[in-house]
Design a protein around this motif. Sequence first.
Motif, PDB file in Angstrom:
ATOM      1  N   ASP A   5       0.873  -1.171   0.000  1.00  0.00           N
ATOM      2  CA  ASP A   5       0.000   0.000   0.000  1.00  0.00           C
ATOM      3  C   ASP A   5       0.916   1.229   0.000  1.00  0.00           C
ATOM      4  O   ASP A   5       1.356   1.688   1.054  1.00  0.00           O
ATOM      5  N   TRP A   6       1.216   1.721  -1.183  1.00  0.00           N
ATOM      6  CA  TRP A   6       2.210   2.795  -1.314  1.00  0.00           C
ATOM      7  C   TRP A   6       1.764   4.070  -0.616  1.00  0.00           C
ATOM      8  O   TRP A   6       2.563   4.752   0.027  1.00  0.00           O
ATOM      9  N   ARG A   7       0.478   4.389  -0.746  1.00  0.00           N
ATOM     10  CA  ARG A   7       0.000   5.642  -0.110  1.00  0.00           C
ATOM     11  C   ARG A   7       0.190   5.565   1.396  1.00  0.00           C
ATOM     12  O   ARG A   7       0.611   6.526   2.035  1.00  0.00           O
ATOM     13  N   ALA A   9       2.369   3.716   3.003  1.00  0.00           N
ATOM     14  CA  ALA A   9       3.812   3.773   3.312  1.00  0.00           C
ATOM     15  C   ALA A   9       4.265   5.235   3.387  1.00  0.00           C
ATOM     16  O   ALA A   9       5.010   5.624   4.308  1.00  0.00           O
ATOM     17  N   TRP A  10       3.821   6.042   2.440  1.00  0.00           N
ATOM     18  CA  TRP A  10       4.191   7.464   2.464  1.00  0.00           C
ATOM     19  C   TRP A  10       3.596   8.168   3.675  1.00  0.00           C
ATOM     20  O   TRP A  10       4.246   9.002   4.308  1.00  0.00           O
ATOM     21  N   LYS A  11       2.344   7.827   3.988  1.00  0.00           N
ATOM     22  CA  LYS A  11       1.680   8.456   5.151  1.00  0.00           C
ATOM     23  C   LYS A  11       2.453   8.165   6.433  1.00  0.00           C
ATOM     24  O   LYS A  11       2.611   9.019   7.296  1.00  0.00           O
ATOM     25  N   PRO A  16      11.988   3.238   2.827  1.00  0.00           N
ATOM     26  CA  PRO A  16      13.389   2.796   2.884  1.00  0.00           C
ATOM     27  C   PRO A  16      14.109   2.869   1.546  1.00  0.00           C
ATOM     28  O   PRO A  16      15.343   2.811   1.502  1.00  0.00           O
ATOM     29  N   TRP A  17      13.372   2.969   0.441  1.00  0.00           N
ATOM     30  CA  TRP A  17      13.992   3.022  -0.890  1.00  0.00           C
ATOM     31  C   TRP A  17      14.587   4.398  -1.179  1.00  0.00           C
ATOM     32  O   TRP A  17      15.346   4.569  -2.127  1.00  0.00           O
ATOM     33  N   ASP A  18      14.232   5.399  -0.390  1.00  0.00           N
ATOM     34  CA  ASP A  18      14.559   6.792  -0.722  1.00  0.00           C
ATOM     35  C   ASP A  18      16.037   7.054  -0.447  1.00  0.00           C
ATOM     36  O   ASP A  18      16.482   7.097   0.699  1.00  0.00           O
ATOM     37  N   PRO A  43       7.609   8.389 -13.867  1.00  0.00           N
ATOM     38  CA  PRO A  43       6.540   7.709 -13.118  1.00  0.00           C
ATOM     39  C   PRO A  43       7.085   7.137 -11.802  1.00  0.00           C
ATOM     40  O   PRO A  43       8.233   6.708 -11.737  1.00  0.00           O
ATOM     41  N   GLY A  44       6.239   7.138 -10.768  1.00  0.00           N
ATOM     42  CA  GLY A  44       6.672   6.637  -9.456  1.00  0.00           C
ATOM     43  C   GLY A  44       7.868   7.419  -8.959  1.00  0.00           C
ATOM     44  O   GLY A  44       8.845   6.863  -8.468  1.00  0.00           O
ATOM     45  N   CYS A  45       7.769   8.751  -9.047  1.00  0.00           N
ATOM     46  CA  CYS A  45       8.952   9.611  -8.820  1.00  0.00           C
ATOM     47  C   CYS A  45       9.259   9.824  -7.350  1.00  0.00           C
ATOM     48  O   CYS A  45      10.302  10.401  -7.023  1.00  0.00           O
ATOM     49  N   LEU A  64       5.033  11.799 -11.534  1.00  0.00           N
ATOM     50  CA  LEU A  64       3.740  11.172 -11.256  1.00  0.00           C
ATOM     51  C   LEU A  64       3.919  10.182 -10.120  1.00  0.00           C
ATOM     52  O   LEU A  64       4.829   9.347 -10.157  1.00  0.00           O
ATOM     53  N   ASP A  65       3.062  10.277  -9.132  1.00  0.00           N
ATOM     54  CA  ASP A  65       3.109   9.306  -8.036  1.00  0.00           C
ATOM     55  C   ASP A  65       1.721   9.224  -7.408  1.00  0.00           C
ATOM     56  O   ASP A  65       0.914  10.156  -7.525  1.00  0.00           O
ATOM     57  N   LEU A  66       1.473   8.134  -6.692  1.00  0.00           N
ATOM     58  CA  LEU A  66       0.170   7.927  -6.044  1.00  0.00           C
ATOM     59  C   LEU A  66      -0.018   8.798  -4.810  1.00  0.00           C
ATOM     60  O   LEU A  66      -1.145   8.985  -4.351  1.00  0.00           O
ATOM     61  N   GLY A  90      -1.413  10.656  -9.086  1.00  0.00           N
ATOM     62  CA  GLY A  90      -2.322   9.801  -9.844  1.00  0.00           C
ATOM     63  C   GLY A  90      -1.697   8.449 -10.106  1.00  0.00           C
ATOM     64  O   GLY A  90      -0.554   8.184  -9.746  1.00  0.00           O
ATOM     65  N   ASP A  91      -2.499   7.597 -10.757  1.00  0.00           N
ATOM     66  CA  ASP A  91      -2.095   6.217 -11.025  1.00  0.00           C
ATOM     67  C   ASP A  91      -1.520   6.113 -12.441  1.00  0.00           C
ATOM     68  O   ASP A  91      -2.189   6.451 -13.419  1.00  0.00           O
ATOM     69  N   PHE A  92      -0.302   5.640 -12.514  1.00  0.00           N
ATOM     70  CA  PHE A  92       0.385   5.475 -13.800  1.00  0.00           C
ATOM     71  C   PHE A  92      -0.490   4.742 -14.817  1.00  0.00           C
ATOM     72  O   PHE A  92      -0.565   5.141 -15.984  1.00  0.00           O
ATOM     73  N   PHE A  93      -1.164   3.690 -14.381  1.00  0.00           N
ATOM     74  CA  PHE A  93      -1.861   2.827 -15.336  1.00  0.00           C
ATOM     75  C   PHE A  93      -3.078   3.494 -15.973  1.00  0.00           C
ATOM     76  O   PHE A  93      -3.494   3.120 -17.055  1.00  0.00           O
ATOM     77  N   ASP A 106      12.538   5.621 -15.843  1.00  0.00           N
ATOM     78  CA  ASP A 106      12.036   4.683 -14.833  1.00  0.00           C
ATOM     79  C   ASP A 106      13.188   4.208 -13.963  1.00  0.00           C
ATOM     80  O   ASP A 106      14.065   3.466 -14.414  1.00  0.00           O
ATOM     81  N   TYR A 107      13.176   4.642 -12.714  1.00  0.00           N
ATOM     82  CA  TYR A 107      14.133   4.128 -11.734  1.00  0.00           C
ATOM     83  C   TYR A 107      13.352   3.699 -10.505  1.00  0.00           C
ATOM     84  O   TYR A 107      12.611   4.510  -9.931  1.00  0.00           O
ATOM     85  N   THR A 108      13.505   2.464 -10.129  1.00  0.00           N
ATOM     86  CA  THR A 108      12.827   1.871  -8.985  1.00  0.00           C
ATOM     87  C   THR A 108      11.305   2.014  -9.036  1.00  0.00           C
ATOM     88  O   THR A 108      10.644   2.065  -8.010  1.00  0.00           O
ATOM     89  N   PHE A 109      10.757   2.079 -10.261  1.00  0.00           N
ATOM     90  CA  PHE A 109       9.302   2.033 -10.408  1.00  0.00           C
ATOM     91  C   PHE A 109       8.898   0.640 -10.891  1.00  0.00           C
ATOM     92  O   PHE A 109       8.124  -0.049 -10.237  1.00  0.00           O
TER      93      PHE A 109
HETATM   94  C1  LIG Z   1      10.214   2.121  -4.644  1.00  0.00           C
HETATM   95  S1  LIG Z   1       9.473   3.680  -4.742  1.00  0.00           S
HETATM   96  C2  LIG Z   1      10.638   4.603  -5.720  1.00  0.00           C
HETATM   97  C3  LIG Z   1      10.465   6.096  -5.675  1.00  0.00           C
HETATM   98  C4  LIG Z   1      11.534   6.880  -6.467  1.00  0.00           C
HETATM   99  N1  LIG Z   1      11.583   6.467  -7.840  1.00  0.00           N
HETATM  100  C5  LIG Z   1      12.885   6.754  -5.828  1.00  0.00           C
HETATM  101  O1  LIG Z   1      13.798   6.176  -6.440  1.00  0.00           O
HETATM  102  O2  LIG Z   1      13.062   7.235  -4.693  1.00  0.00           O
HETATM  103  C6  LIG Z   1       8.132   3.404  -5.866  1.00  0.00           C
HETATM  104  C7  LIG Z   1       7.215   4.602  -6.031  1.00  0.00           C
HETATM  105  O3  LIG Z   1       6.212   4.285  -6.988  1.00  0.00           O
HETATM  106  C8  LIG Z   1       4.978   4.819  -6.539  1.00  0.00           C
HETATM  107  N2  LIG Z   1       3.920   4.044  -7.200  1.00  0.00           N
HETATM  108  C9  LIG Z   1       3.620   2.733  -7.003  1.00  0.00           C
HETATM  109  N3  LIG Z   1       2.608   2.360  -7.791  1.00  0.00           N
HETATM  110  C10 LIG Z   1       2.265   3.453  -8.532  1.00  0.00           C
HETATM  111  C11 LIG Z   1       1.297   3.703  -9.534  1.00  0.00           C
HETATM  112  N4  LIG Z   1       0.467   2.739  -9.955  1.00  0.00           N
HETATM  113  N5  LIG Z   1       1.227   4.935 -10.079  1.00  0.00           N
HETATM  114  C12 LIG Z   1       2.071   5.930  -9.659  1.00  0.00           C
HETATM  115  N6  LIG Z   1       3.013   5.746  -8.713  1.00  0.00           N
HETATM  116  C13 LIG Z   1       3.106   4.530  -8.142  1.00  0.00           C
HETATM  117  C14 LIG Z   1       5.033   4.691  -5.033  1.00  0.00           C
HETATM  118  O4  LIG Z   1       4.149   5.564  -4.367  1.00  0.00           O
HETATM  119  C15 LIG Z   1       6.499   5.008  -4.752  1.00  0.00           C
HETATM  120  O5  LIG Z   1       6.709   6.375  -4.503  1.00  0.00           O
END
Ligand SMILES: C[S@@+](CC[C@H](N)C(=O)[O-])C[C@H]1O[C@@H](n2cnc3c(N)ncnc32)[C@H](O)[C@@H]1O
Length: 198
Positions: A5-7, A9-11, A16-18, A43-45, A64-66, A90-93, A106-109
């Motif tokens: 649940d990414w949201r 985790a941020w809340k 830990p990935w940051d 995406p997933g920034c 873009l991030d959730l 918003g949601d990437f998909f 795309d890094y760690t997305f």
């Molecule tokens: C592992 S983290 C990496 C964040 C960033 N890229 C970094 O390197 O610090 C993955 C990120 O993707 C976001 N995420 C996951 N699913 C997503 C989706 N469907 N749409 C947008 N963002 C999403 C999460 O909220 C999270 O911030």
Amino acid sequence: MAPVDWRQAWKKGSTPWDAGTSPPALDGLLARGQIPGGRILVPGCGTGYDLATLARSDREVVGLDLSHEARAAFLAAHSDLPGSVSYEVGDFFSYEPAEGFDFVWDYTFFCALDPEQRRGWSETMKRLVKPAGLLATLLFPFEDPISGREGPPWPINTGLVRSLIEDSFEELEVRQMEKTHPGREGRERLALWRRREL
Ligand SMILES: C[S@@+](CC[C@H](N)C(=O)[O-])C[C@H]1O[C@@H](n2cnc3c(N)ncnc32)[C@H](O)[C@@H]1O
């Protein structure tokens, strides 16, 4: 394993990935002039370090991030960036921008997504990258062969990404990264792909 649940985790501030900065691979791409001007998507920034690194007067950079909390962290840290930089929650998909992108980073997305979401990732990338546009995937944690270790981060490699996008993207180059964030040494490959003309 339950999906992350990414949201939430941020809340909770459980991120830990940051790593606190952009990866050296992105600096390398910039130094080699391999990142075009125009529209750029990350995406997933997360905290959005890469948005700031990519900001330039001839670029329109979109993160873009959730998570609203992730966006707030980005806005708190950056105010006066060159060019146009925006951060959409918003949601990437289901993301439907008015126009496609010249470059997607795309890094760690991809590695954060559940394996069942990978086909959706590739279909969305095909939709979002303009014809002749570039997709850069910094693959971490790179494993070849891929082990059975469960993520996130899910182990990934070039062959896996290739199998998902080769019908619409041409592979330009793959390089092993000498410099990485601490603790990620030897586990990053940078792969560049060009969207085929329609
Ligand atoms: C592992 S983290 C990496 C964040 C960033 N890229 C970094 O390197 O610090 C993955 C990120 O993707 C976001 N995420 C996951 N699913 C997503 C989706 N469907 N749409 C947008 N963002 C999403 C999460 O909220 C999270 O911030």
